[in-house]
Design a protein around this motif. Structure first.
Motif, PDB file in Angstrom:
ATOM      1  N   GLN A 239       0.533  -8.621   3.389  1.00  0.00           N
ATOM      2  CA  GLN A 239       1.637  -7.434   3.100  1.00  0.00           C
ATOM      3  C   GLN A 239       2.630  -7.492   4.400  1.00  0.00           C
ATOM      4  OE1 GLN A 239       0.268  -3.666   1.632  1.00  0.00           O
ATOM      5  NE2 GLN A 239      -0.947  -4.515   0.378  1.00  0.00           N
TER       6      GLN A 239
ATOM      7  N   SER B 200       0.760  -1.145  -0.039  1.00  0.00           N
ATOM      8  CA  SER B 200       0.068  -0.021   0.015  1.00  0.00           C
ATOM      9  C   SER B 200       0.688   1.293  -0.149  1.00  0.00           C
ATOM     10  CB  SER B 200      -0.886  -0.009   1.221  1.00  0.00           C
ATOM     11  OG  SER B 200      -0.225  -0.170   2.443  1.00  0.00           O
TER      12      SER B 200
ATOM     13  N   TYR C  82      -0.933  -2.845   4.183  1.00  0.00           N
ATOM     14  CA  TYR C  82      -2.338  -2.604   4.342  1.00  0.00           C
ATOM     15  C   TYR C  82      -2.808  -3.820   5.299  1.00  0.00           C
ATOM     16  CZ  TYR C  82      -7.274  -2.384   3.177  1.00  0.00           C
ATOM     17  OH  TYR C  82      -8.674  -2.070   3.344  1.00  0.00           O
TER      18      TYR C  82
ATOM     19  N   GLU D 299      -1.038   2.395   5.928  1.00  0.00           N
ATOM     20  CA  GLU D 299      -0.864   3.295   4.821  1.00  0.00           C
ATOM     21  C   GLU D 299       0.469   2.699   4.131  1.00  0.00           C
ATOM     22  OE1 GLU D 299      -2.480   5.706   8.225  1.00  0.00           O
ATOM     23  OE2 GLU D 299      -0.810   4.163   8.047  1.00  0.00           O
TER      24      GLU D 299
END
Length: 453
Positions: free
Chosen positions: A340, A29, A336, A333
Protein backbone atom coordinates in the motif's frame (compact mmCIF):
# COMPACT_ATOMS: atom_id res chain seq x y z
CA UNK A 1 -24.07 9.62 -14.51
CA UNK A 2 -24.20 5.83 -14.53
CA UNK A 3 -23.92 4.37 -11.02
CA UNK A 4 -25.04 0.78 -11.61
CA UNK A 5 -23.55 -2.16 -13.47
CA UNK A 6 -24.03 -5.92 -13.85
CA UNK A 7 -20.71 -7.74 -13.76
CA UNK A 8 -20.19 -11.49 -13.63
CA UNK A 9 -23.87 -12.03 -12.97
CA UNK A 10 -23.87 -9.69 -9.95
CA UNK A 11 -25.55 -6.28 -9.76
CA UNK A 12 -23.48 -3.45 -8.26
CA UNK A 13 -24.95 -0.08 -7.31
CA UNK A 14 -23.21 3.01 -5.92
CA UNK A 15 -24.86 5.87 -4.06
CA UNK A 16 -23.16 8.81 -5.77
CA UNK A 17 -19.87 9.98 -7.28
CA UNK A 18 -18.19 10.14 -3.88
CA UNK A 19 -19.11 6.51 -3.17
CA UNK A 20 -18.06 5.40 -6.66
CA UNK A 21 -14.64 7.03 -6.53
CA UNK A 22 -13.97 5.63 -3.07
CA UNK A 23 -14.80 2.07 -4.05
CA UNK A 24 -12.68 2.32 -7.23
CA UNK A 25 -9.60 3.05 -5.14
CA UNK A 26 -6.93 0.39 -4.67
CA UNK A 27 -7.16 -1.16 -1.22
CA UNK A 28 -6.04 1.20 1.54
CA UNK A 29 -6.42 0.55 5.25
CA UNK A 30 -7.44 4.18 5.72
CA UNK A 31 -10.43 3.78 3.41
CA UNK A 32 -11.40 0.63 5.27
CA UNK A 33 -11.13 2.49 8.59
CA UNK A 34 -13.31 5.27 7.16
CA UNK A 35 -15.84 2.66 5.95
CA UNK A 36 -15.74 3.92 2.35
CA UNK A 37 -13.74 1.09 0.71
CA UNK A 38 -15.03 -1.59 -1.63
CA UNK A 39 -16.00 -4.70 0.31
CA UNK A 40 -14.68 -7.12 -2.33
CA UNK A 41 -12.25 -7.13 -5.24
CA UNK A 42 -15.22 -7.65 -7.53
CA UNK A 43 -16.95 -4.52 -6.23
CA UNK A 44 -13.72 -2.58 -6.78
CA UNK A 45 -13.53 -3.79 -10.38
CA UNK A 46 -17.18 -2.84 -10.96
CA UNK A 47 -16.47 0.65 -9.63
CA UNK A 48 -13.46 0.98 -11.92
CA UNK A 49 -15.60 0.06 -14.92
CA UNK A 50 -18.04 2.83 -14.09
CA UNK A 51 -15.31 5.38 -13.32
CA UNK A 52 -13.80 4.68 -16.72
CA UNK A 53 -17.12 5.60 -18.37
CA UNK A 54 -17.56 8.83 -16.41
CA UNK A 55 -17.38 11.98 -18.51
CA UNK A 56 -15.16 14.74 -17.18
CA UNK A 57 -18.02 17.22 -17.05
CA UNK A 58 -20.01 14.77 -14.91
CA UNK A 59 -17.22 14.86 -12.33
CA UNK A 60 -17.08 18.63 -12.34
CA UNK A 61 -20.84 18.98 -12.13
CA UNK A 62 -21.06 16.91 -8.94
CA UNK A 63 -18.68 18.52 -6.43
CA UNK A 64 -17.62 16.21 -3.62
CA UNK A 65 -17.50 19.26 -1.35
CA UNK A 66 -19.54 22.38 -2.11
CA UNK A 67 -17.19 25.23 -3.20
CA UNK A 68 -19.45 27.63 -1.33
CA UNK A 69 -18.62 25.81 1.91
CA UNK A 70 -15.03 24.63 1.35
CA UNK A 71 -12.23 26.94 0.24
CA UNK A 72 -10.08 24.10 -1.12
CA UNK A 73 -12.93 23.20 -3.50
CA UNK A 74 -13.31 26.86 -4.37
CA UNK A 75 -9.62 27.28 -5.21
CA UNK A 76 -9.58 24.14 -7.36
CA UNK A 77 -12.72 25.27 -9.21
CA UNK A 78 -11.58 28.86 -9.76
CA UNK A 79 -8.12 27.87 -11.01
CA UNK A 80 -9.48 25.80 -13.93
CA UNK A 81 -8.69 27.12 -17.40
CA UNK A 82 -12.17 27.23 -18.91
CA UNK A 83 -11.00 27.19 -22.53
CA UNK A 84 -9.02 24.00 -22.04
CA UNK A 85 -11.77 22.43 -19.94
CA UNK A 86 -14.34 22.96 -22.68
CA UNK A 87 -12.05 21.22 -25.17
CA UNK A 88 -12.01 18.04 -23.06
CA UNK A 89 -15.17 18.09 -20.95
CA UNK A 90 -16.84 15.36 -23.02
CA UNK A 91 -13.91 12.97 -22.69
CA UNK A 92 -14.42 9.93 -20.51
CA UNK A 93 -11.94 9.12 -17.75
CA UNK A 94 -10.79 6.20 -19.91
CA UNK A 95 -10.19 8.64 -22.77
CA UNK A 96 -8.09 10.77 -20.46
CA UNK A 97 -6.05 7.74 -19.40
CA UNK A 98 -5.36 6.78 -23.02
CA UNK A 99 -4.36 10.35 -23.82
CA UNK A 100 -1.93 10.55 -20.91
CA UNK A 101 -0.28 7.22 -21.79
CA UNK A 102 -0.17 7.79 -25.55
CA UNK A 103 3.30 7.85 -27.11
CA UNK A 104 2.29 10.91 -29.12
CA UNK A 105 1.53 12.97 -25.99
CA UNK A 106 4.50 14.34 -24.08
CA UNK A 107 5.30 16.95 -21.45
CA UNK A 108 4.03 20.12 -23.12
CA UNK A 109 0.66 18.61 -24.03
CA UNK A 110 0.20 17.04 -20.58
CA UNK A 111 0.98 20.30 -18.81
CA UNK A 112 -1.43 22.17 -21.03
CA UNK A 113 -4.28 19.70 -20.53
CA UNK A 114 -3.71 19.61 -16.78
CA UNK A 115 -4.83 23.22 -16.51
CA UNK A 116 -8.32 22.14 -17.56
CA UNK A 117 -8.57 19.29 -15.05
CA UNK A 118 -9.96 19.41 -11.53
CA UNK A 119 -8.20 17.46 -8.81
CA UNK A 120 -11.09 14.98 -8.74
CA UNK A 121 -10.59 14.23 -12.44
CA UNK A 122 -6.90 13.55 -11.85
CA UNK A 123 -7.77 11.30 -8.91
CA UNK A 124 -10.30 9.42 -11.06
CA UNK A 125 -7.80 8.63 -13.81
CA UNK A 126 -5.25 7.56 -11.20
CA UNK A 127 -7.64 4.84 -10.03
CA UNK A 128 -7.59 3.30 -13.52
CA UNK A 129 -3.80 3.11 -13.72
CA UNK A 130 -1.46 0.30 -12.82
CA UNK A 131 1.77 1.02 -10.97
CA UNK A 132 3.69 0.89 -14.24
CA UNK A 133 1.18 3.29 -15.83
CA UNK A 134 1.85 5.73 -13.00
CA UNK A 135 5.63 5.45 -13.47
CA UNK A 136 5.45 5.84 -17.25
CA UNK A 137 3.03 8.76 -17.21
CA UNK A 138 4.83 10.73 -14.49
CA UNK A 139 8.19 10.26 -16.21
CA UNK A 140 6.89 12.21 -19.21
CA UNK A 141 6.38 15.34 -17.14
CA UNK A 142 9.15 17.86 -16.47
CA UNK A 143 8.42 20.54 -13.85
CA UNK A 144 11.25 23.03 -13.34
CA UNK A 145 11.07 25.52 -10.47
CA UNK A 146 13.50 28.14 -9.21
CA UNK A 147 14.46 29.46 -5.80
CA UNK A 148 18.19 30.11 -5.38
CA UNK A 149 18.78 27.43 -8.02
CA UNK A 150 16.56 25.57 -10.46
CA UNK A 151 15.58 21.91 -10.01
CA UNK A 152 13.44 19.40 -11.90
CA UNK A 153 15.37 19.08 -15.17
CA UNK A 154 15.14 15.82 -17.07
CA UNK A 155 18.07 13.57 -16.25
CA UNK A 156 18.46 14.95 -12.72
CA UNK A 157 17.49 13.68 -9.29
CA UNK A 158 17.70 16.17 -6.45
CA UNK A 159 17.41 15.62 -2.73
CA UNK A 160 16.41 17.23 0.53
CA UNK A 161 19.11 16.94 3.14
CA UNK A 162 17.35 16.33 6.47
CA UNK A 163 19.88 16.70 9.32
CA UNK A 164 17.37 16.61 12.17
CA UNK A 165 18.60 16.54 15.76
CA UNK A 166 16.64 15.40 18.86
CA UNK A 167 17.54 18.59 20.76
CA UNK A 168 18.03 21.04 17.86
CA UNK A 169 21.72 21.13 18.77
CA UNK A 170 23.37 23.34 16.15
CA UNK A 171 26.70 21.45 16.20
CA UNK A 172 24.83 18.18 15.67
CA UNK A 173 22.78 19.62 12.82
CA UNK A 174 25.86 21.04 11.08
CA UNK A 175 27.81 17.78 11.47
CA UNK A 176 24.99 15.84 9.84
CA UNK A 177 24.73 18.57 7.21
CA UNK A 178 28.41 18.16 6.35
CA UNK A 179 28.00 14.41 5.95
CA UNK A 180 25.05 14.80 3.60
CA UNK A 181 26.80 17.44 1.52
CA UNK A 182 29.87 15.20 1.26
CA UNK A 183 27.67 12.64 -0.53
CA UNK A 184 26.22 15.25 -2.88
CA UNK A 185 22.88 15.54 -1.06
CA UNK A 186 20.93 18.76 -0.52
CA UNK A 187 20.29 20.54 -3.82
CA UNK A 188 16.50 20.63 -3.36
CA UNK A 189 16.72 22.03 0.16
CA UNK A 190 18.54 21.84 3.47
CA UNK A 191 15.43 21.15 5.51
CA UNK A 192 15.38 20.75 9.29
CA UNK A 193 12.38 19.63 11.35
CA UNK A 194 12.75 21.50 14.65
CA UNK A 195 11.92 19.93 18.00
CA UNK A 196 11.36 23.38 19.48
CA UNK A 197 8.78 25.38 17.50
CA UNK A 198 9.58 28.64 19.27
CA UNK A 199 10.54 31.67 17.21
CA UNK A 200 13.95 31.98 18.88
CA UNK A 201 14.87 28.35 18.24
CA UNK A 202 13.71 28.51 14.62
CA UNK A 203 15.67 31.72 14.05
CA UNK A 204 18.78 30.04 15.46
CA UNK A 205 18.52 27.15 12.98
CA UNK A 206 17.80 29.46 10.05
CA UNK A 207 20.88 31.58 10.86
CA UNK A 208 23.14 28.54 11.34
CA UNK A 209 22.21 26.93 8.03
CA UNK A 210 22.41 30.19 6.09
CA UNK A 211 25.80 31.06 7.59
CA UNK A 212 27.12 27.64 6.59
CA UNK A 213 25.70 28.02 3.07
CA UNK A 214 27.33 31.41 2.67
CA UNK A 215 30.71 30.30 4.09
CA UNK A 216 30.97 27.45 1.59
CA UNK A 217 29.06 29.21 -1.23
CA UNK A 218 26.56 26.34 -1.46
CA UNK A 219 23.98 26.90 -4.22
CA UNK A 220 20.87 25.56 -2.52
CA UNK A 221 17.96 26.60 -0.29
CA UNK A 222 17.36 26.42 3.46
CA UNK A 223 14.11 25.69 5.29
CA UNK A 224 13.10 25.12 8.91
CA UNK A 225 9.87 23.16 9.00
CA UNK A 226 8.14 24.86 11.90
CA UNK A 227 4.53 26.01 11.71
CA UNK A 228 4.01 28.65 9.05
CA UNK A 229 3.15 31.32 11.63
CA UNK A 230 6.38 30.67 13.54
CA UNK A 231 8.42 30.98 10.36
CA UNK A 232 6.64 34.22 9.45
CA UNK A 233 7.48 35.73 12.85
CA UNK A 234 11.07 34.55 12.51
CA UNK A 235 11.38 36.16 9.07
CA UNK A 236 9.85 39.38 10.36
CA UNK A 237 12.59 39.36 13.01
CA UNK A 238 15.34 38.93 10.41
CA UNK A 239 15.68 35.15 10.01
CA UNK A 240 17.30 34.29 6.64
CA UNK A 241 14.67 31.93 5.18
CA UNK A 242 14.81 30.99 1.51
CA UNK A 243 11.25 29.68 1.51
CA UNK A 244 8.30 29.10 3.82
CA UNK A 245 7.09 25.59 4.62
CA UNK A 246 3.71 24.24 5.65
CA UNK A 247 1.88 20.90 5.78
CA UNK A 248 -1.45 21.10 3.95
CA UNK A 249 -4.60 19.01 3.56
CA UNK A 250 -7.38 18.43 1.06
CA UNK A 251 -10.30 20.06 2.87
CA UNK A 252 -10.76 23.42 4.54
CA UNK A 253 -11.68 21.74 7.83
CA UNK A 254 -8.51 19.63 7.81
CA UNK A 255 -6.41 22.70 7.03
CA UNK A 256 -8.05 24.46 9.97
CA UNK A 257 -6.86 21.58 12.18
CA UNK A 258 -3.32 22.45 11.00
CA UNK A 259 -3.95 26.04 12.01
CA UNK A 260 -3.93 27.36 8.46
CA UNK A 261 -6.22 28.84 5.83
CA UNK A 262 -5.91 29.86 2.20
CA UNK A 263 -5.61 33.47 3.30
CA UNK A 264 -2.76 32.68 5.70
CA UNK A 265 -0.83 30.73 3.05
CA UNK A 266 -1.29 33.61 0.65
CA UNK A 267 0.12 36.00 3.27
CA UNK A 268 3.08 33.67 3.86
CA UNK A 269 3.80 33.49 0.14
CA UNK A 270 3.78 37.26 -0.13
CA UNK A 271 5.99 37.62 2.96
CA UNK A 272 8.52 35.19 1.48
CA UNK A 273 8.60 37.17 -1.75
CA UNK A 274 9.13 40.47 0.07
CA UNK A 275 11.44 39.46 2.93
CA UNK A 276 12.69 35.92 2.25
CA UNK A 277 16.29 35.32 1.19
CA UNK A 278 15.38 33.04 -1.71
CA UNK A 279 15.66 34.65 -5.13
CA UNK A 280 12.51 32.96 -6.41
CA UNK A 281 10.11 33.25 -8.09
CA UNK A 282 8.98 30.03 -6.34
CA UNK A 283 8.87 30.66 -2.59
CA UNK A 284 6.76 27.95 -0.89
CA UNK A 285 7.37 24.38 0.28
CA UNK A 286 4.37 22.14 0.96
CA UNK A 287 4.15 18.69 2.51
CA UNK A 288 1.23 16.27 2.21
CA UNK A 289 0.37 12.63 2.91
CA UNK A 290 -2.57 10.28 2.47
CA UNK A 291 -4.73 10.00 5.57
CA UNK A 292 -4.31 13.38 7.25
CA UNK A 293 -7.93 14.40 6.61
CA UNK A 294 -9.24 11.25 8.30
CA UNK A 295 -6.95 11.91 11.27
CA UNK A 296 -8.56 15.34 11.58
CA UNK A 297 -12.09 13.90 11.21
CA UNK A 298 -12.38 16.15 8.17
CA UNK A 299 -12.60 13.68 5.27
CA UNK A 300 -16.37 13.93 4.59
CA UNK A 301 -16.49 10.27 3.43
CA UNK A 302 -14.08 11.01 0.56
CA UNK A 303 -11.38 8.40 -0.09
CA UNK A 304 -7.79 9.25 0.75
CA UNK A 305 -6.47 9.24 -2.83
CA UNK A 306 -9.05 11.79 -3.95
CA UNK A 307 -8.33 13.91 -0.88
CA UNK A 308 -4.61 13.72 -1.61
CA UNK A 309 -5.23 14.93 -5.15
CA UNK A 310 -7.14 17.88 -3.70
CA UNK A 311 -3.99 18.72 -1.70
CA UNK A 312 -2.23 19.27 -5.00
CA UNK A 313 -5.04 21.40 -6.38
CA UNK A 314 -4.66 23.61 -3.32
CA UNK A 315 -0.85 23.64 -3.58
CA UNK A 316 -0.62 24.63 -7.23
CA UNK A 317 -2.53 27.84 -6.50
CA UNK A 318 0.62 29.15 -4.76
CA UNK A 319 3.22 28.11 -7.38
CA UNK A 320 5.55 26.37 -4.88
CA UNK A 321 9.24 25.59 -5.28
CA UNK A 322 8.81 22.03 -3.97
CA UNK A 323 6.06 19.72 -2.74
CA UNK A 324 6.48 16.30 -1.21
CA UNK A 325 4.23 13.58 0.08
CA UNK A 326 5.39 11.78 3.22
CA UNK A 327 4.31 8.31 2.21
CA UNK A 328 4.16 5.77 5.04
CA UNK A 329 4.76 8.24 7.87
CA UNK A 330 1.28 8.25 9.42
CA UNK A 331 1.30 4.49 9.84
CA UNK A 332 -0.68 1.30 9.20
CA UNK A 333 -3.99 2.96 10.05
CA UNK A 334 -3.87 4.51 6.56
CA UNK A 335 -1.30 2.47 4.62
CA UNK A 336 -1.10 -1.00 6.13
CA UNK A 337 1.97 -2.50 4.49
CA UNK A 338 4.69 -1.98 1.90
CA UNK A 339 2.34 -2.81 -0.98
CA UNK A 340 0.00 0.00 0.00
CA UNK A 341 2.89 2.38 0.72
CA UNK A 342 4.45 1.76 -2.71
CA UNK A 343 1.13 2.23 -4.45
CA UNK A 344 0.46 5.46 -2.55
CA UNK A 345 3.90 6.85 -3.35
CA UNK A 346 3.39 6.27 -7.07
CA UNK A 347 -0.15 7.69 -6.96
CA UNK A 348 0.89 10.81 -5.09
CA UNK A 349 3.86 11.47 -7.34
CA UNK A 350 1.79 11.10 -10.51
CA UNK A 351 -1.08 13.23 -9.22
CA UNK A 352 1.30 15.96 -8.12
CA UNK A 353 3.06 15.99 -11.47
CA UNK A 354 -0.30 16.06 -13.29
CA UNK A 355 -1.10 19.22 -11.35
CA UNK A 356 2.11 20.74 -12.70
CA UNK A 357 3.85 20.53 -9.33
CA UNK A 358 7.58 19.98 -8.60
CA UNK A 359 6.89 16.71 -6.84
CA UNK A 360 9.12 14.93 -4.36
CA UNK A 361 8.59 12.05 -1.93
CA UNK A 362 9.72 11.22 1.57
CA UNK A 363 10.03 7.47 1.10
CA UNK A 364 9.52 6.25 4.63
CA UNK A 365 7.76 4.01 7.12
CA UNK A 366 7.17 3.92 10.84
CA UNK A 367 8.37 0.99 12.90
CA UNK A 368 4.86 -0.40 13.48
CA UNK A 369 4.07 -0.74 9.76
CA UNK A 370 4.63 -3.94 7.75
CA UNK A 371 7.59 -2.68 5.73
CA UNK A 372 11.37 -2.62 5.86
CA UNK A 373 14.32 -0.86 4.27
CA UNK A 374 14.21 -3.04 1.16
CA UNK A 375 10.68 -1.74 0.54
CA UNK A 376 11.99 1.81 0.82
CA UNK A 377 14.67 1.04 -1.73
CA UNK A 378 12.14 -0.59 -4.07
CA UNK A 379 9.99 2.54 -4.02
CA UNK A 380 13.10 4.68 -4.50
CA UNK A 381 13.92 2.78 -7.68
CA UNK A 382 10.34 3.11 -8.99
CA UNK A 383 10.15 6.83 -8.24
CA UNK A 384 13.54 7.54 -9.80
CA UNK A 385 12.33 5.74 -12.92
CA UNK A 386 9.18 7.90 -12.72
CA UNK A 387 11.24 11.10 -12.79
CA UNK A 388 10.65 12.25 -9.23
CA UNK A 389 12.00 15.76 -8.66
CA UNK A 390 13.54 15.03 -5.27
CA UNK A 391 13.78 12.46 -2.48
CA UNK A 392 14.33 13.15 1.21
CA UNK A 393 17.42 11.68 2.86
CA UNK A 394 18.39 11.30 6.52
CA UNK A 395 21.63 9.93 8.03
CA UNK A 396 21.68 6.14 7.54
CA UNK A 397 17.98 6.37 6.64
CA UNK A 398 17.14 6.69 10.35
CA UNK A 399 15.63 9.95 11.57
CA UNK A 400 16.47 10.03 15.27
CA UNK A 401 14.21 13.03 15.93
CA UNK A 402 11.04 12.00 14.09
CA UNK A 403 11.64 8.30 14.88
CA UNK A 404 10.96 6.84 11.46
CA UNK A 405 12.91 5.19 8.66
CA UNK A 406 13.64 7.08 5.46
CA UNK A 407 16.19 6.96 2.63
CA UNK A 408 19.87 7.45 3.46
CA UNK A 409 22.45 9.75 1.92
CA UNK A 410 24.05 6.62 0.44
CA UNK A 411 20.73 5.54 -1.11
CA UNK A 412 20.40 8.78 -3.07
CA UNK A 413 23.97 8.49 -4.30
CA UNK A 414 23.27 4.93 -5.43
CA UNK A 415 20.09 5.91 -7.26
CA UNK A 416 21.94 8.70 -9.06
CA UNK A 417 24.68 6.31 -10.16
CA UNK A 418 22.34 3.45 -11.09
CA UNK A 419 20.07 5.61 -13.25
CA UNK A 420 22.90 7.73 -14.66
CA UNK A 421 21.32 10.90 -13.30
CA UNK A 422 23.00 13.97 -11.86
CA UNK A 423 22.18 16.53 -9.17
CA UNK A 424 20.78 19.92 -10.27
CA UNK A 425 23.11 21.63 -12.78
CA UNK A 426 24.23 24.54 -10.55
CA UNK A 427 24.73 22.20 -7.61
CA UNK A 428 26.80 19.79 -9.71
CA UNK A 429 29.17 22.63 -10.60
CA UNK A 430 29.65 23.35 -6.89
CA UNK A 431 30.16 19.66 -6.07
CA UNK A 432 32.89 19.42 -8.71
CA UNK A 433 34.52 22.62 -7.43
CA UNK A 434 34.60 21.08 -3.94
CA UNK A 435 36.06 17.84 -5.28
CA UNK A 436 33.03 15.85 -4.10
CA UNK A 437 32.20 14.96 -7.72
CA UNK A 438 34.55 14.15 -10.58
CA UNK A 439 33.46 13.52 -14.16
CA UNK A 440 29.78 13.62 -13.18
CA UNK A 441 29.94 11.19 -10.26
CA UNK A 442 31.08 10.96 -6.65
CA UNK A 443 34.82 11.12 -6.11
CA UNK A 444 36.99 9.33 -3.58
CA UNK A 445 36.35 12.26 -1.21
CA UNK A 446 32.69 11.28 -0.81
CA UNK A 447 31.82 10.93 2.86
CA UNK A 448 34.92 12.82 4.03
CA UNK A 449 33.72 15.54 6.43
CA UNK A 450 37.19 17.11 6.54
CA UNK A 451 36.30 18.72 3.21
CA UNK A 452 34.63 21.39 5.35
CA UNK A 453 37.48 21.94 7.83
Amino acid sequence: MKLQINLGGVHYSFKNLKDLLAKANEEKSGDILAKVAAETVQERVAAKYLVGDLLLHEIRNEPLLDPNKDEVSRIIENDINEKIYHEIKNWSVSDLREYILSDEVQNRELMRISRGLTSEMIAAVTKLMSNLDLVHAANKIEVITTSNISIGHKGTLTSRLQPNHPTDNIDGIITSLKEGLSYGIGDAVLGINPVDDSVESVKRVFHATKEFMEKWEIPTQNSVLAHVTTQMKAIEQGAPADMIFQSIAGTEKANRSFGISAELIGEANQLAKEYGTGTGPNMMYFETGQGSELSAEAHFDIDQVTLESRNYGFARHYDPFIVNTVVGFIGPEYLYDSKQVIRAGLEDHFMGKMHGLPMGVDICYTNHIKADQNDNENLGVLLTAAGVNFIIAAPMGDDVMLNYQSMSYHDIATLLRTFNKTPAPEYLVWLEKMGIYENGQLSAKAGDLTIFD
